[in-house]
Design a protein around this motif. Structure first.
Motif, PDB file in Angstrom:
ATOM      1  N   ARG A 129       0.854  -1.199   0.000  1.00  0.00           N
ATOM      2  CA  ARG A 129       0.000   0.000   0.000  1.00  0.00           C
ATOM      3  C   ARG A 129       0.883   1.239   0.000  1.00  0.00           C
ATOM      4  NH1 ARG A 129      -4.652   0.453   4.431  1.00  0.00           N
ATOM      5  NH2 ARG A 129      -5.683  -0.920   2.921  1.00  0.00           N
ATOM      6  N   ALA A 130       0.496   2.213  -0.804  1.00  0.00           N
ATOM      7  CA  ALA A 130       1.225   3.485  -0.855  1.00  0.00           C
ATOM      8  C   ALA A 130       0.223   4.615  -1.026  1.00  0.00           C
ATOM      9  CB  ALA A 130       2.234   3.494  -1.999  1.00  0.00           C
ATOM     10  N   LEU A 131       0.545   5.769  -0.475  1.00  0.00           N
ATOM     11  CA  LEU A 131      -0.296   6.963  -0.601  1.00  0.00           C
ATOM     12  C   LEU A 131       0.343   7.888  -1.634  1.00  0.00           C
ATOM     13  CD1 LEU A 131      -2.728   8.609   0.418  1.00  0.00           C
ATOM     14  CD2 LEU A 131      -1.215   9.589   2.162  1.00  0.00           C
ATOM     15  N   LEU A 132      -0.346   8.096  -2.738  1.00  0.00           N
ATOM     16  CA  LEU A 132       0.145   8.948  -3.820  1.00  0.00           C
ATOM     17  C   LEU A 132      -0.472  10.333  -3.676  1.00  0.00           C
ATOM     18  CD1 LEU A 132       1.568   9.522  -6.523  1.00  0.00           C
ATOM     19  CD2 LEU A 132      -0.400   8.464  -7.682  1.00  0.00           C
ATOM     20  N   ASP A 133       0.367  11.343  -3.533  1.00  0.00           N
ATOM     21  CA  ASP A 133      -0.071  12.733  -3.408  1.00  0.00           C
ATOM     22  C   ASP A 133       0.214  13.431  -4.731  1.00  0.00           C
ATOM     23  OD1 ASP A 133      -0.523  15.405  -2.820  1.00  0.00           O
ATOM     24  OD2 ASP A 133       0.273  15.250  -0.787  1.00  0.00           O
ATOM     25  N   HIS A 134      -0.842  13.714  -5.478  1.00  0.00           N
ATOM     26  CA  HIS A 134      -0.689  14.286  -6.818  1.00  0.00           C
ATOM     27  C   HIS A 134      -0.261  15.754  -6.792  1.00  0.00           C
ATOM     28  CE1 HIS A 134      -2.254  10.848  -9.088  1.00  0.00           C
ATOM     29  NE2 HIS A 134      -3.157  10.691  -8.124  1.00  0.00           N
ATOM     30  N   ARG A 135      -0.292  16.407  -5.644  1.00  0.00           N
ATOM     31  CA  ARG A 135       0.124  17.809  -5.571  1.00  0.00           C
ATOM     32  C   ARG A 135       1.632  17.954  -5.649  1.00  0.00           C
ATOM     33  NH1 ARG A 135      -2.606  19.000   0.152  1.00  0.00           N
ATOM     34  NH2 ARG A 135      -1.573  16.977   0.484  1.00  0.00           N
ATOM     35  N   ALA A 136       2.352  16.899  -5.337  1.00  0.00           N
ATOM     36  CA  ALA A 136       3.782  16.976  -5.041  1.00  0.00           C
ATOM     37  C   ALA A 136       4.644  16.606  -6.245  1.00  0.00           C
ATOM     38  CB  ALA A 136       4.092  16.076  -3.854  1.00  0.00           C
ATOM     39  N   GLY A 137       5.960  16.520  -6.009  1.00  0.00           N
ATOM     40  CA  GLY A 137       6.902  16.160  -7.060  1.00  0.00           C
ATOM     41  C   GLY A 137       8.320  16.115  -6.526  1.00  0.00           C
ATOM     42  N   THR A 138       9.283  16.215  -7.422  1.00  0.00           N
ATOM     43  CA  THR A 138      10.697  16.186  -7.046  1.00  0.00           C
ATOM     44  C   THR A 138      11.457  17.247  -7.829  1.00  0.00           C
ATOM     45  OG1 THR A 138      11.391  14.601  -8.742  1.00  0.00           O
ATOM     46  CG2 THR A 138      10.556  13.681  -6.667  1.00  0.00           C
ATOM     47  N   LEU A 139      12.667  17.530  -7.370  1.00  0.00           N
ATOM     48  CA  LEU A 139      13.573  18.423  -8.092  1.00  0.00           C
ATOM     49  C   LEU A 139      14.996  18.209  -7.586  1.00  0.00           C
ATOM     50  CD1 LEU A 139      14.010  20.581  -5.649  1.00  0.00           C
ATOM     51  CD2 LEU A 139      12.140  21.818  -6.703  1.00  0.00           C
ATOM     52  N   ASN A 140      15.933  18.831  -8.254  1.00  0.00           N
ATOM     53  CA  ASN A 140      17.311  18.906  -7.777  1.00  0.00           C
ATOM     54  C   ASN A 140      17.381  20.123  -6.857  1.00  0.00           C
ATOM     55  OD1 ASN A 140      20.046  19.926  -7.589  1.00  0.00           O
ATOM     56  ND2 ASN A 140      20.630  18.530  -9.221  1.00  0.00           N
ATOM     57  N   PRO A 141      17.531  19.932  -5.546  1.00  0.00           N
ATOM     58  CA  PRO A 141      17.418  21.068  -4.622  1.00  0.00           C
ATOM     59  C   PRO A 141      18.526  22.109  -4.772  1.00  0.00           C
ATOM     60  CG  PRO A 141      18.121  19.093  -3.449  1.00  0.00           C
ATOM     61  CD  PRO A 141      17.753  18.659  -4.830  1.00  0.00           C
ATOM     62  N   ALA A 142      19.735  21.678  -5.111  1.00  0.00           N
ATOM     63  CA  ALA A 142      20.807  22.654  -5.317  1.00  0.00           C
ATOM     64  C   ALA A 142      20.500  23.537  -6.517  1.00  0.00           C
ATOM     65  CB  ALA A 142      22.143  21.934  -5.506  1.00  0.00           C
ATOM     66  N   ALA A 143      19.963  22.936  -7.579  1.00  0.00           N
ATOM     67  CA  ALA A 143      19.615  23.705  -8.775  1.00  0.00           C
ATOM     68  C   ALA A 143      18.468  24.671  -8.487  1.00  0.00           C
ATOM     69  CB  ALA A 143      19.248  22.753  -9.908  1.00  0.00           C
ATOM     70  N   TYR A 144      17.474  24.215  -7.735  1.00  0.00           N
ATOM     71  CA  TYR A 144      16.360  25.100  -7.384  1.00  0.00           C
ATOM     72  C   TYR A 144      16.852  26.295  -6.574  1.00  0.00           C
ATOM     73  CZ  TYR A 144      11.991  26.655  -5.158  1.00  0.00           C
ATOM     74  OH  TYR A 144      10.928  27.410  -4.705  1.00  0.00           O
ATOM     75  N   THR A 145      17.738  26.054  -5.618  1.00  0.00           N
ATOM     76  CA  THR A 145      18.258  27.135  -4.792  1.00  0.00           C
ATOM     77  C   THR A 145      19.072  28.119  -5.627  1.00  0.00           C
ATOM     78  OG1 THR A 145      18.367  25.580  -2.940  1.00  0.00           O
ATOM     79  CG2 THR A 145      19.533  27.652  -2.680  1.00  0.00           C
ATOM     80  N   ARG A 146      19.920  27.600  -6.506  1.00  0.00           N
ATOM     81  CA  ARG A 146      20.677  28.489  -7.387  1.00  0.00           C
ATOM     82  C   ARG A 146      19.755  29.284  -8.298  1.00  0.00           C
ATOM     83  NH1 ARG A 146      25.433  24.165  -9.215  1.00  0.00           N
ATOM     84  NH2 ARG A 146      26.680  24.298  -7.285  1.00  0.00           N
ATOM     85  N   GLY A 147      18.685  28.649  -8.767  1.00  0.00           N
ATOM     86  CA  GLY A 147      17.739  29.366  -9.613  1.00  0.00           C
ATOM     87  C   GLY A 147      17.030  30.484  -8.880  1.00  0.00           C
ATOM     88  N   LEU A 148      16.672  30.252  -7.623  1.00  0.00           N
ATOM     89  CA  LEU A 148      16.080  31.331  -6.827  1.00  0.00           C
ATOM     90  C   LEU A 148      17.059  32.490  -6.651  1.00  0.00           C
ATOM     91  CD1 LEU A 148      14.242  29.430  -3.924  1.00  0.00           C
ATOM     92  CD2 LEU A 148      13.194  30.561  -5.890  1.00  0.00           C
ATOM     93  N   ALA A 149      18.337  32.162  -6.436  1.00  0.00           N
ATOM     94  CA  ALA A 149      19.356  33.208  -6.284  1.00  0.00           C
ATOM     95  C   ALA A 149      19.487  34.025  -7.571  1.00  0.00           C
ATOM     96  CB  ALA A 149      20.690  32.582  -5.901  1.00  0.00           C
ATOM     97  N   ARG A 150      19.517  33.331  -8.693  1.00  0.00           N
ATOM     98  CA  ARG A 150      19.610  34.028  -9.978  1.00  0.00           C
ATOM     99  C   ARG A 150      18.408  34.951 -10.182  1.00  0.00           C
ATOM    100  NH1 ARG A 150      17.149  32.611 -14.407  1.00  0.00           N
ATOM    101  NH2 ARG A 150      16.931  30.398 -13.863  1.00  0.00           N
ATOM    102  N   ALA A 151      17.210  34.457  -9.864  1.00  0.00           N
ATOM    103  CA  ALA A 151      16.001  35.253 -10.031  1.00  0.00           C
ATOM    104  C   ALA A 151      15.994  36.456  -9.088  1.00  0.00           C
ATOM    105  CB  ALA A 151      14.778  34.381  -9.795  1.00  0.00           C
ATOM    106  N   ALA A 152      16.424  36.250  -7.838  1.00  0.00           N
ATOM    107  CA  ALA A 152      16.455  37.350  -6.875  1.00  0.00           C
ATOM    108  C   ALA A 152      17.427  38.435  -7.319  1.00  0.00           C
ATOM    109  CB  ALA A 152      16.837  36.826  -5.496  1.00  0.00           C
ATOM    110  N   GLN A 153      18.591  38.025  -7.795  1.00  0.00           N
ATOM    111  CA  GLN A 153      19.583  38.996  -8.265  1.00  0.00           C
ATOM    112  C   GLN A 153      19.053  39.763  -9.477  1.00  0.00           C
ATOM    113  OE1 GLN A 153      23.355  37.508  -9.976  1.00  0.00           O
ATOM    114  NE2 GLN A 153      24.399  38.813  -8.483  1.00  0.00           N
ATOM    115  N   ALA A 154      18.403  39.053 -10.384  1.00  0.00           N
ATOM    116  CA  ALA A 154      17.853  39.714 -11.569  1.00  0.00           C
ATOM    117  C   ALA A 154      16.761  40.706 -11.208  1.00  0.00           C
ATOM    118  CB  ALA A 154      17.312  38.658 -12.533  1.00  0.00           C
TER     119      ALA A 154
END
Length: 426
Positions: free
Chosen positions: A170-195
């Protein structure tokens, strides 16, 4: 097996070339901490035209924001009804609603700013490792579905198809969620904030904070900043004695081990939808695949203090338990990050002094919680309204016996993993 963070090495977002703070500066808002919370705060303030500066003691990222599992999860660690029991009905449902929608906020930022972080939006899987776990997932599913959340219980064949193992029924599937590369997401936020106009500085640890008439003066090794408001976004990596955030969490750790890229029929059966997963064990195991097909296993505990042979033994035990058809595989990476724990498993939002905001205790839900807290902090700093935050801003009592709690948790984790390696525990 390299003791390096996989996410840093495989991030599609390149590191930003950021300078060290030098000289004297002035800003409306100073954010201390260059993780997801701090960067989300800086980004949303800068987009609104507020003068904002962020300083980080290391690189972006250097803490948990770039070292976690990369699960874009909805909600808090504990089930919705338990949240009401801890926080009360009104505040509890507010937390459930805002954090339930947090994955959508993350994915919206990724799309709006073109962040290359290997994001998937196919959900996450909570895996029942035994009968008690199956009952727990049924309880969670009922509570979430009662609130209209798009979750479903997968049973038997459907469960095996999604997870790729016969060990989970048995597993609970949450369709709201997902995955990412967290280092890349953090760097992307930094790039966006600087811009957007935020000033970002790395290798610029705050060494002291003091009142300067109606403002705050923050000094670093080579400079200073005078600001009207401060945001202390340091959470589990808070170490300086002047920073009162350290009194509002106790440190835990989470380690991960990643294989070399895998291919073939047996590998393709594991999480074919690329959902991230974790199980209902007392000391949980996390399971996911990355964009290059690696199998990544993780668990609570300080991996960096254990011999590579111990980590390899543990990873082999978990892999062969869940995915025996893979046979013997080679482990390529291991790394550890910190978690800010609280006794009630809920975060804390507070104003430590006039104009000084802080947050602690994400309890392993930093990607989504940090993103929405940063957005909510920005709104509060501009309007003095905290309704966009999961909880009202309060001044809670400090947590007692923090070092003892951390030591007790780590000892328990190590004992549990030793039992798994010795096959005392399945």
């Amino acid at each position: 097996m390299k003791e390096r963070c996989l996410w840093h090495d495989t991030s599609p977002e390149p590191p930003l070339e950021l300078a060290m703070l030098q000289g004297d500066h002035r800003t409306d808002v100073l954010v201390i901490g260059g993780g997801i919370t701090g960067l989300s705060t800086a980004l949303h303030l800068a987009e609104a035209g507020v003068s904002v500066t962020l300083i980080e003691a290391g690189d972006v990222p250097s803490g948990a924001s770039g070292r976690n599992v990369g699960l874009v999860n909805a909600g808090l660690w504990i089930p919705p009804d338990d949240i009401l029991a801890v926080l009360g009905e009104e505040i509890g449902e507010r937390a459930n609603t805002i954090l339930g929608g947090a994955p959508a906020v993350v994915f919206s930022l990724i799309e709006r700013h073109g962040i290359a972080c290997q994001a998937t939006r196919t959900g996450t899987l909570h895996l029942a490792h035994n009968g008690k776990g199956e009952q727990e997932l049924a309880r969670r599913a009922e509570q979430l579905q009662r609130r209209g959340a798009p979750v479903e219980l997968l049973e038997a064949a459907a469960c095996r198809e999604h997870v790729g193992t016969r060990r989970i029924r048995r597993a609970l599937l949450d369709h709201r969620a997902g995955t990412l590369n967290p280092a890349a997401y953090t760097r992307g936020l930094a790039r966006a904030a600087q811009a957007a106009g935020a000033s970002l500085y790395t290798h610029s640890a705050a060494t002291a904070v003091a009142r300067a008439r109606d403002d705050w003066r923050i000094t670093t090794a080579h400079g200073s900043i005078q600001a009207q408001r401060l945001v202390l976004a340091t959470n589990a990596y808070t170490e300086d004695r002047w920073n009162e955030v350290r009194r509002h969490f106790f440190v835990g750790h989470f380690y991960q081990v990643a294989s070399r890229p895998l291919s073939g029929t047996a590998a393709d059966e594991i999480l074919p939808g690329r959902q991230g997963a974790w199980d209902t064990r007392m000391v949980l195991s996390s399971i996911r695949r990355d964009a290059e097909g690696r199998l990544i296993l993780g668990s609570l505990g300080k991996g960096e203090s254990k011999p590579a042979a111990f980590l390899r033994c543990w990873a082999n035990r978990i892999q062969r338990h869940y995915f025996p058809r893979l046979g013997s595989i080679e482990w390529e990476y291991s790394w550890t990050g910190r978690i800010g724990f609280t006794p009630d498993h809920t975060l804390r939002l507070f104003e430590l002094a006039p104009g000084v905001l802080g947050v602690s205790g994400y309890n392993g839900r930093g990607i989504t919680t940090g993103t929405v807290v940063g957005k909510g902090f920005a709104q509060y700093l501009m309007t003095n309204e905290d309704d966009a935050l999961p909880l009202p801003i309060r001044t809670p009592r400090p947590i007692r016996a923090r070092a003892l709690r951390s030591s007790g948790y780590e000892s328990g984790f190590t004992l549990y993993h030793t039992g798994q390696c010795l096959r005392v525990l399945s």
